[in-house]
Design a protein around this motif. Sequence first.
Motif, PDB file in Angstrom:
ATOM      1  N   UNK A  46       0.818  -1.200   0.000  1.00  0.00           N
ATOM      2  CA  UNK A  46       0.000   0.000   0.000  1.00  0.00           C
ATOM      3  C   UNK A  46       0.860   1.260   0.000  1.00  0.00           C
ATOM      4  N   UNK A  47       0.180   2.399   0.028  1.00  0.00           N
ATOM      5  CA  UNK A  47       0.832   3.710  -0.009  1.00  0.00           C
ATOM      6  C   UNK A  47       1.888   3.873   1.086  1.00  0.00           C
ATOM      7  N   UNK A  48       1.558   3.433   2.300  1.00  0.00           N
ATOM      8  CA  UNK A  48       2.509   3.571   3.409  1.00  0.00           C
ATOM      9  C   UNK A  48       3.745   2.700   3.179  1.00  0.00           C
ATOM     10  N   UNK A  81      -3.854   2.627  -6.190  1.00  0.00           N
ATOM     11  CA  UNK A  81      -2.827   2.574  -5.148  1.00  0.00           C
ATOM     12  C   UNK A  81      -3.573   2.618  -3.819  1.00  0.00           C
ATOM     13  N   UNK A  82      -3.669   1.474  -3.138  1.00  0.00           N
ATOM     14  CA  UNK A  82      -4.491   1.426  -1.923  1.00  0.00           C
ATOM     15  C   UNK A  82      -3.818   2.099  -0.727  1.00  0.00           C
ATOM     16  N   UNK A  83      -4.631   2.417   0.269  1.00  0.00           N
ATOM     17  CA  UNK A  83      -4.108   2.938   1.532  1.00  0.00           C
ATOM     18  C   UNK A  83      -3.831   1.757   2.442  1.00  0.00           C
ATOM     19  N   UNK A  84      -3.086   2.029   3.497  1.00  0.00           N
ATOM     20  CA  UNK A  84      -2.834   0.994   4.489  1.00  0.00           C
ATOM     21  C   UNK A  84      -4.039   0.892   5.415  1.00  0.00           C
ATOM     22  N   UNK A  85      -4.386  -0.311   5.812  1.00  0.00           N
ATOM     23  CA  UNK A  85      -5.527  -0.480   6.695  1.00  0.00           C
ATOM     24  C   UNK A  85      -5.090  -0.564   8.161  1.00  0.00           C
ATOM     25  N   UNK A  86      -3.853  -1.005   8.389  1.00  0.00           N
ATOM     26  CA  UNK A  86      -3.417  -1.257   9.763  1.00  0.00           C
ATOM     27  C   UNK A  86      -2.657  -0.087  10.395  1.00  0.00           C
ATOM     28  N   UNK A 113       9.286  -0.045   1.941  1.00  0.00           N
ATOM     29  CA  UNK A 113       9.116  -1.500   2.034  1.00  0.00           C
ATOM     30  C   UNK A 113       8.726  -2.117   0.698  1.00  0.00           C
ATOM     31  N   UNK A 114       8.221  -1.278  -0.207  1.00  0.00           N
ATOM     32  CA  UNK A 114       7.850  -1.785  -1.527  1.00  0.00           C
ATOM     33  C   UNK A 114       8.097  -0.707  -2.566  1.00  0.00           C
ATOM     34  N   UNK A 115       8.340  -1.152  -3.795  1.00  0.00           N
ATOM     35  CA  UNK A 115       8.484  -0.191  -4.892  1.00  0.00           C
ATOM     36  C   UNK A 115       7.091   0.171  -5.394  1.00  0.00           C
ATOM     37  N   UNK A 116       6.961   1.363  -5.951  1.00  0.00           N
ATOM     38  CA  UNK A 116       5.658   1.823  -6.423  1.00  0.00           C
ATOM     39  C   UNK A 116       4.974   0.833  -7.378  1.00  0.00           C
ATOM     40  N   UNK A 128       1.803   7.906   9.526  1.00  0.00           N
ATOM     41  CA  UNK A 128       2.790   7.283   8.650  1.00  0.00           C
ATOM     42  C   UNK A 128       2.899   7.975   7.292  1.00  0.00           C
ATOM     43  N   UNK A 129       1.982   8.887   7.015  1.00  0.00           N
ATOM     44  CA  UNK A 129       2.094   9.667   5.778  1.00  0.00           C
ATOM     45  C   UNK A 129       3.008  10.856   6.071  1.00  0.00           C
TER      46      UNK A 129
END
Lengths: 89, 271
Positions: B59-61, B86-91, B67-70, B96-97
């Motif tokens: 996700x975006x975060x 591009x989803x948001x983080x749920x947890x 932690x991940x590439x786009x 974190x933005x």
Amino acid sequence: MKFFDFFSKQSSSSAPKARERLQVLLAHERSSVGQSDLVVRLREEILAVIGKHVKIDRDKVTVKMDRGEKVSTLEIDVEIPLSAKLRAA
Amino acid sequence: MAKIIVVTSGKGGVGKTTSTAALGAALAQRNEKTVVVDFDVGLRNLDLVMGAERRVVYDLVNVIQGDAKLPQALIRDKRLETLHLLPASQTRDKDNLTAEGVKRVMDELRKSFDWIICDSPAGIERGATLAMRHADIAVVVTNPEVSSVRDSDRIIGLLDAKTAKAERGERVEKHLLLTRYDANRAERGDMLKVDDVLEILSIPLLGIIPESMDVLRASNLGAPVTLADSRSAPALAYLDAARRLAGETVPITIPGERRGLFGKIFGRRAA
């Protein structure tokens, strides 16, 4: 539409009220950006002035604001105890 | 030249996510590369409305924190290959933005997309201000209802003060999208009319989306309204709005207002 209004149970419509309330509210909110504590500051300063002359109980002060379309009114109600009045005189 | 759009409103529940999905799909249907970005960290829903909830890996975060590439986080729509999510983080939560992180993601998206549509969370806090931060265009979603109009006015003020464009002395292009409009109730005087809202907010109108069962039906199915049934009244309204965003001149019609005398009498009795 008048003809149909006659049969309608709700004779007065609410949308014009909503429109009017919004116009007054937003005129105030737009102009008072950054000074939303105006009432608080006015209360403090006015109380300080009165306090110079009479001893007042801060819990016995009510401040009311009425935001109108053309003018707003600020109503300050200060209870002055008899003893304080005597002292001032 | 990529355009960043923020879909915002201040108030919750007025149709930001629905509108993001519908406009995103409508622009992608024009064969323009589009990505919809969920900024509602902690309460994501764009994945659900887009029908991609089971395909979220990163996700975006994750992208912001490295932690991940786009490209790993982007989910390609199964129906339209020009549409991405591009989803948001749920947890995690909105802290974190980071401003720098969001800027980096936006700059990278600009390189490969024509349209970047940011779905803002409700409110005026960090998530909402970061969602509007890099916008070229703002779509202000408003219901014909007093609290929604008031919150939209507040958001318009923020768009003029807190965006990167505003700070450079430029202007974010602002458009009003009036949603859940019921022409019959407005006609009876039970609901604010289009002109009332336009006069109060004084920003140009992008479109009027009628109150409709088709909107709930589409979200039940996990499809943007414009894809679920492209001939439904809300879909037609969103498709027109997307054409206006793309610069076409499309006359505005008020959905559901073309009713005859019989319709008026019938509508009144039914109410």
